[in-house]
Design a protein around this motif. Structure first.
Motif, PDB file in Angstrom:
ATOM      1  N   GLN A  11       0.798  -1.210  -0.053  1.00  0.00           N
ATOM      2  CA  GLN A  11       0.140  -0.072   0.071  1.00  0.00           C
ATOM      3  C   GLN A  11       0.914   1.259  -0.150  1.00  0.00           C
ATOM      4  O   GLN A  11       0.753   2.080  -0.845  1.00  0.00           O
ATOM      5  CB  GLN A  11      -0.866  -0.267   1.275  1.00  0.00           C
ATOM      6  N   LEU A  12       2.085   1.562   0.894  1.00  0.00           N
ATOM      7  CA  LEU A  12       2.769   2.473   0.925  1.00  0.00           C
ATOM      8  C   LEU A  12       3.495   2.633  -0.559  1.00  0.00           C
ATOM      9  O   LEU A  12       3.678   3.580  -0.949  1.00  0.00           O
ATOM     10  CB  LEU A  12       3.709   2.246   2.077  1.00  0.00           C
ATOM     11  N   MET A  13       3.920   1.395  -1.201  1.00  0.00           N
ATOM     12  CA  MET A  13       4.808   1.724  -2.305  1.00  0.00           C
ATOM     13  C   MET A  13       3.901   2.209  -3.364  1.00  0.00           C
ATOM     14  O   MET A  13       4.278   2.908  -4.139  1.00  0.00           O
ATOM     15  CB  MET A  13       5.127   0.060  -2.532  1.00  0.00           C
ATOM     16  N   GLU A  14       2.480   1.518  -3.279  1.00  0.00           N
ATOM     17  CA  GLU A  14       1.540   2.349  -4.304  1.00  0.00           C
ATOM     18  C   GLU A  14       1.590   3.727  -4.277  1.00  0.00           C
ATOM     19  O   GLU A  14       1.351   4.479  -5.373  1.00  0.00           O
ATOM     20  CB  GLU A  14       0.467   1.607  -4.276  1.00  0.00           C
ATOM     21  N   ILE A  15       1.345   4.155  -3.193  1.00  0.00           N
ATOM     22  CA  ILE A  15       1.397   5.693  -2.751  1.00  0.00           C
ATOM     23  C   ILE A  15       2.755   6.362  -3.514  1.00  0.00           C
ATOM     24  O   ILE A  15       2.428   7.320  -4.130  1.00  0.00           O
ATOM     25  CB  ILE A  15       1.339   6.255  -1.310  1.00  0.00           C
ATOM     26  N   LEU A  16       3.964   5.751  -3.313  1.00  0.00           N
ATOM     27  CA  LEU A  16       5.103   6.257  -3.861  1.00  0.00           C
ATOM     28  C   LEU A  16       5.108   6.029  -5.409  1.00  0.00           C
ATOM     29  O   LEU A  16       5.541   7.155  -6.010  1.00  0.00           O
ATOM     30  CB  LEU A  16       6.302   5.879  -3.208  1.00  0.00           C
ATOM     31  N   VAL A  17       4.605   5.437  -6.158  1.00  0.00           N
ATOM     32  CA  VAL A  17       4.583   4.891  -7.405  1.00  0.00           C
ATOM     33  C   VAL A  17       3.728   5.905  -8.076  1.00  0.00           C
ATOM     34  O   VAL A  17       3.871   6.526  -9.100  1.00  0.00           O
ATOM     35  CB  VAL A  17       4.137   3.617  -7.781  1.00  0.00           C
ATOM     36  N   ASP A  18       2.408   6.313  -7.453  1.00  0.00           N
ATOM     37  CA  ASP A  18       1.531   7.226  -8.030  1.00  0.00           C
ATOM     38  C   ASP A  18       1.990   8.348  -8.111  1.00  0.00           C
ATOM     39  O   ASP A  18       1.616   9.091  -9.040  1.00  0.00           O
ATOM     40  CB  ASP A  18       0.092   7.144  -7.317  1.00  0.00           C
ATOM     41  N   GLY A  19       2.647   8.801  -7.009  1.00  0.00           N
ATOM     42  CA  GLY A  19       3.572  10.224  -6.943  1.00  0.00           C
ATOM     43  C   GLY A  19       2.512  11.506  -7.156  1.00  0.00           C
ATOM     44  O   GLY A  19       1.433  11.274  -6.594  1.00  0.00           O
TER      45      GLY A  19
END
Length: 54
Positions: A11-19
């Motif tokens: 979930q946290l990595m998806e936030i970073l990927v979305d930017g």
């Protein structure tokens, strides 16, 4: 690692990927200024991810 921890990391990595749409160059390497909500959210996600990796 347990499943819940892996789900949280994902979930946290998806936030970073979305930017951030306004600031595409911001990758949460330095603290956010606090004026842009997506950037602040990315910074918080990065900090949480660092804590989980310890």
């Amino acid at each position: 690692m347990d499943v819940e921890s892996l789900k949280k990391q994902l979930q946290l990595m998806e936030i970073l990927v979305d930017g951030c749409k306004k600031h595409p160059a911001y990758r949460a390497i330095r603290p956010a200024t606090g004026r842009c909500d997506p950037c602040v959210e990315m910074w918080q996600a990065r900090q949480e991810l660092k804590e989980l990796e310890k």
